[in-house]
Design a protein around this motif. Structure first.
Motif, PDB file in Angstrom:
ATOM      1  N   ASN A   8     -21.754  33.644 -40.728  1.00 16.59           N
ATOM      2  CA  ASN A   8     -21.714  32.744 -39.559  1.00 16.59           C
ATOM      3  C   ASN A   8     -22.704  33.203 -38.482  1.00 16.59           C
ATOM      4  N   VAL A   9     -23.909  33.541 -38.921  1.00 17.62           N
ATOM      5  CA  VAL A   9     -24.894  34.064 -37.963  1.00 17.62           C
ATOM      6  C   VAL A   9     -26.059  33.094 -37.761  1.00 17.62           C
ATOM      7  N   GLU A  10     -26.064  32.006 -38.526  1.00 14.64           N
ATOM      8  CA  GLU A  10     -27.253  31.150 -38.527  1.00 14.64           C
ATOM      9  C   GLU A  10     -27.325  30.249 -37.293  1.00 14.64           C
ATOM     10  N   ILE A  11     -26.153  30.009 -36.690  1.00 19.62           N
ATOM     11  CA  ILE A  11     -26.081  29.219 -35.459  1.00 19.62           C
ATOM     12  C   ILE A  11     -25.701  30.175 -34.329  1.00 19.62           C
ATOM     13  N   ASP A  12     -26.464  30.152 -33.254  1.00 18.91           N
ATOM     14  CA  ASP A  12     -26.180  31.064 -32.138  1.00 18.91           C
ATOM     15  C   ASP A  12     -25.019  30.495 -31.314  1.00 18.91           C
ATOM     16  N   ILE A  13     -23.800  30.783 -31.796  1.00 23.39           N
ATOM     17  CA  ILE A  13     -22.608  30.221 -31.149  1.00 23.39           C
ATOM     18  C   ILE A  13     -22.387  30.818 -29.746  1.00 23.39           C
ATOM     19  N   PRO A  14     -22.632  32.126 -29.549  1.00 19.14           N
ATOM     20  CA  PRO A  14     -22.501  32.639 -28.179  1.00 19.14           C
ATOM     21  C   PRO A  14     -23.393  31.869 -27.196  1.00 19.14           C
ATOM     22  N   ALA A  15     -24.614  31.529 -27.618  1.00 18.14           N
ATOM     23  CA  ALA A  15     -25.509  30.761 -26.726  1.00 18.14           C
ATOM     24  C   ALA A  15     -24.927  29.371 -26.474  1.00 18.14           C
ATOM     25  N   LEU A  16     -24.394  28.762 -27.537  1.00 25.19           N
ATOM     26  CA  LEU A  16     -23.790  27.420 -27.398  1.00 25.19           C
ATOM     27  C   LEU A  16     -22.635  27.485 -26.391  1.00 25.19           C
ATOM     28  N   SER A  17     -21.842  28.544 -26.473  1.00 25.65           N
ATOM     29  CA  SER A  17     -20.714  28.709 -25.536  1.00 25.65           C
ATOM     30  C   SER A  17     -21.230  28.898 -24.115  1.00 25.65           C
ATOM     31  N   ARG A  18     -22.269  29.735 -23.976  1.00 25.92           N
ATOM     32  CA  ARG A  18     -22.805  29.989 -22.625  1.00 25.92           C
ATOM     33  C   ARG A  18     -23.353  28.716 -21.984  1.00 25.92           C
ATOM     34  N   MET A  19     -23.927  27.864 -22.826  1.00 28.07           N
ATOM     35  CA  MET A  19     -24.571  26.650 -22.284  1.00 28.07           C
ATOM     36  C   MET A  19     -23.553  25.541 -21.969  1.00 28.07           C
ATOM     37  N   SER A  20     -22.311  25.740 -22.414  1.00 30.39           N
ATOM     38  CA  SER A  20     -21.320  24.666 -22.297  1.00 30.39           C
ATOM     39  C   SER A  20     -20.350  24.954 -21.167  1.00 30.39           C
ATOM     40  N   LYS A  21     -19.855  23.863 -20.585  1.00 30.04           N
ATOM     41  CA  LYS A  21     -18.819  24.083 -19.554  1.00 30.04           C
ATOM     42  C   LYS A  21     -17.430  24.102 -20.185  1.00 30.04           C
ATOM     43  N   GLY A  22     -17.349  23.646 -21.427  1.00 28.63           N
ATOM     44  CA  GLY A  22     -16.042  23.674 -22.082  1.00 28.63           C
ATOM     45  C   GLY A  22     -16.140  23.347 -23.564  1.00 28.63           C
ATOM     46  N   LYS A  23     -15.045  23.646 -24.261  1.00 23.98           N
ATOM     47  CA  LYS A  23     -14.992  23.400 -25.713  1.00 23.98           C
ATOM     48  C   LYS A  23     -13.660  22.731 -26.005  1.00 23.98           C
ATOM     49  N   ARG A  24     -13.685  21.693 -26.838  1.00 21.29           N
ATOM     50  CA  ARG A  24     -12.438  20.989 -27.161  1.00 21.29           C
ATOM     51  C   ARG A  24     -12.358  20.814 -28.664  1.00 21.29           C
ATOM     52  N   LYS A  25     -11.199  21.109 -29.248  1.00 21.49           N
ATOM     53  CA  LYS A  25     -11.027  20.875 -30.687  1.00 21.49           C
ATOM     54  C   LYS A  25     -10.770  19.379 -30.880  1.00 21.49           C
ATOM     55  N   MET A  26     -11.740  18.678 -31.483  1.00 22.93           N
ATOM     56  CA  MET A  26     -11.632  17.219 -31.590  1.00 22.93           C
ATOM     57  C   MET A  26     -10.951  16.793 -32.882  1.00 22.93           C
ATOM     58  N   ARG A  27     -11.189  17.550 -33.953  1.00 20.35           N
ATOM     59  CA  ARG A  27     -10.576  17.277 -35.253  1.00 20.35           C
ATOM     60  C   ARG A  27     -10.281  18.624 -35.878  1.00 20.35           C
ATOM     61  N   GLU A  28      -9.674  18.637 -37.063  1.00 13.60           N
ATOM     62  CA  GLU A  28      -9.181  19.921 -37.564  1.00 13.60           C
ATOM     63  C   GLU A  28     -10.240  21.033 -37.570  1.00 13.60           C
ATOM     64  N   PHE A  29     -11.439  20.737 -38.021  1.00 11.66           N
ATOM     65  CA  PHE A  29     -12.435  21.809 -38.076  1.00 11.66           C
ATOM     66  C   PHE A  29     -13.633  21.532 -37.173  1.00 11.66           C
ATOM     67  N   VAL A  30     -13.433  20.710 -36.155  1.00 13.91           N
ATOM     68  CA  VAL A  30     -14.564  20.352 -35.290  1.00 13.91           C
ATOM     69  C   VAL A  30     -14.306  20.763 -33.841  1.00 13.91           C
ATOM     70  N   ASP A  31     -15.174  21.630 -33.313  1.00 13.76           N
ATOM     71  CA  ASP A  31     -15.133  21.988 -31.890  1.00 13.76           C
ATOM     72  C   ASP A  31     -16.249  21.246 -31.185  1.00 13.76           C
ATOM     73  N   GLN A  32     -15.891  20.554 -30.113  1.00 12.72           N
ATOM     74  CA  GLN A  32     -16.911  19.827 -29.347  1.00 12.72           C
ATOM     75  C   GLN A  32     -17.240  20.628 -28.093  1.00 12.72           C
TER      76      GLN A  32
END
Ligand code: ADE
Length: 418
Positions: free
Chosen positions: A297-321
């Motif tokens: 799980n290193v191919e997508i820079d998730i920490p950067a995605l988190s830093r750039m976002s004001k929030g995260k919401r679980k929209m479906r079972e395996f989907v975080d928006q």
């Protein structure tokens, strides 16, 4: 018998699904029948760190039929099928340490429990057993005859150990068998990745712009199947040869810096880190779907995605928006872990049949030949590879031609020309 699984009550469902998969694993079934009679793995302790799926269950049962004792742990925190883990424990008396959604600490605790059994064979998918042994359990090597490795990423890690002259025991690179990567990596990943994306999001692929980062065997498979669903596929590559192949396969090829603003769906399959990162997230359209089908799980820079976002919401079972300050939304599937195993069931049994036939026969090969093997990464012997292809064709009811004596002679001679 020790185990750590989510819920033993799931065993009934798991057993049926294991049996279902078995019906598509004709080559492995033949091996299991022979193993039951010959017991080539008698007394051998196997520690297997694999995705705990219905197909893996059938491999584990094959090894057990051959006389091995098997302890199984997960090779990814999100790929375990909890019903399968339960059934292996309850119905088949196997030691399993795997829970879907386990945290990193539990993941490594399970790996360590598997290694505490002092295995004779390590069976890896991603080289985490081998890496753990080489980092902090070197004394275990005294008991080890050899190991096997299932996947491209694992083989790359092993080759790095070998090139640095620190590999401590022989490993068979199952991934590199032709009956493995030509089929599992291409058709297996191709189908199961699309399956994971569709199950997770129910997105319409027809007419979408579908970005595939990496045009190795897995990327080729995903691109081929996305195109088959009517998507406009763009390939992003760093290797000029692979990029050229993608061009001649009829795809658009461009750098991810350009593709980022065009894509509706992004899939990474490169084996490298931060393929999709802040500069790309910035350009992406609102609503874009992002996922990974490479091993880690290193191919997508998730920490950067988190830093750039004001929030995260679980929209479906395996989907975080992830929602940006400007209101833009990006959808990440399966926490950036293997989308095909996190959000679907991994590759279908019929293709895992060949991969796991290679595993079973490579395990037998190591047990018979370990004295002749050095501290190297070996290919699966060609005779095993060819035999698996032959048996798979036979089980599919496909007959092929044989060379005539004249043709054989022609192929063996250098004198004969036009
Ligand atoms: N890797 C990809 N698909 C798999 C499956 N179905 N079982 C085990 N490992 C896998």
């Amino acid at each position: 018998m020790k185990y750590d699984v989510k819920n033993l009550k799931l065993a009934g469902e798991g057993k049926k699904r294991i049996e279902w998969a078995n019906e598509y694993m004709s080559v492995l079934s033949l091996i299991r029948k022979r193993f039951s009679k010959e017991k080539p793995l008698k007394g051998v302790k196997v520690a297997a760190c694999l995705h705990v799926t219905t197909e893996t269950a059938n491999l584990a049962l094959t090894l057990k039929a051959g006389g091995a004792s098997v302890i199984l742990c997960a090779s990814n925190p999100l790929s375990t099928q909890d019903d399968v883990a339960a059934s292996l424990v309850k119905d088949y008396g196997m030691s399993v340490f795997a829970k879907k959604g386990e945290d990193n600490q539990t993941y490594y605790k399970h790996i360590n429990v598997a290694l505490d059994t002092k295995p004779n064979i390590t069976m890896d998918d991603g080289a985490d057993l081998v890496a753990t042994i080489h980092k902090n359990k070197k004394s275990l090597v005294a008991n080890i005859l050899g190991g096997t490795e299932e996947t491209t990423t694992g083989v790359i890690r092993l080759r790095s150990l070998e090139e640095n002259n620190v590999l401590m025991y022989p490993i068979i690179a199952v991934n590199d068998a032709d009956t493995k990567h030509f089929f599992d990596n291409r058709y297996g990943t191709g189908q199961s990745t699309i399956d994971g994306i569709v199950r997770a999001t129910n997105v319409l692929l027809a007419g979408s712009v579908f970005i595939v980062c990496g045009y190795g065997w897995c990327g080729r498979g995903v691109a081929m199947r996305a195109r088959g669903m009517g998507a406009n596929v763009i390939i992003c590559e760093v290797d000029p040869l692979k990029a050229l192949e993608a061009v001649m396969d009829g795809y658009s090829v461009m750098p991810i810096g350009k593709a980022a603003k065009l894509g509706d769906v992004f899939v990474t399959l490169t084996g490298d880190i931060n393929v999709l990162r802040a500069e790309h997230f910035k350009q992406m359209k609102s609503g874009a779907i992002i996922c990974n089908s490479g091993h880690f799980n290193v191919e997508i820079d998730i920490p950067a995605l988190s830093r750039m976002s004001k929030g995260k919401r679980k929209m479906r079972e395996f989907v975080d928006q992830y929602t940006f300050i400007n209101g833009k939304k990006l959808n990440l599937i399966g926490e950036g872990r293997l989308v095909n195993l996190a959000a679907a069931e991994g590759h279908p049994a019929s293709v895992m049949d060949m991969s796991f036939a290679n595993q079973a026969l490579s395990c037998e090969y190591v047990c018979k030949n370990y004295k002749k093997l050095g501290k190297k990464v070996y290919k699966v012997p060609a005779v095993i590879d060819k035999e698996i292809a032959r048996l798979k064709l036979k089980s599919l009811g496909v007959a092929i031609d044989t060379l005539t004596a004249e043709q054989k002679k022609y192929l063996a001679s250098w004198e004969l020309g036009t």
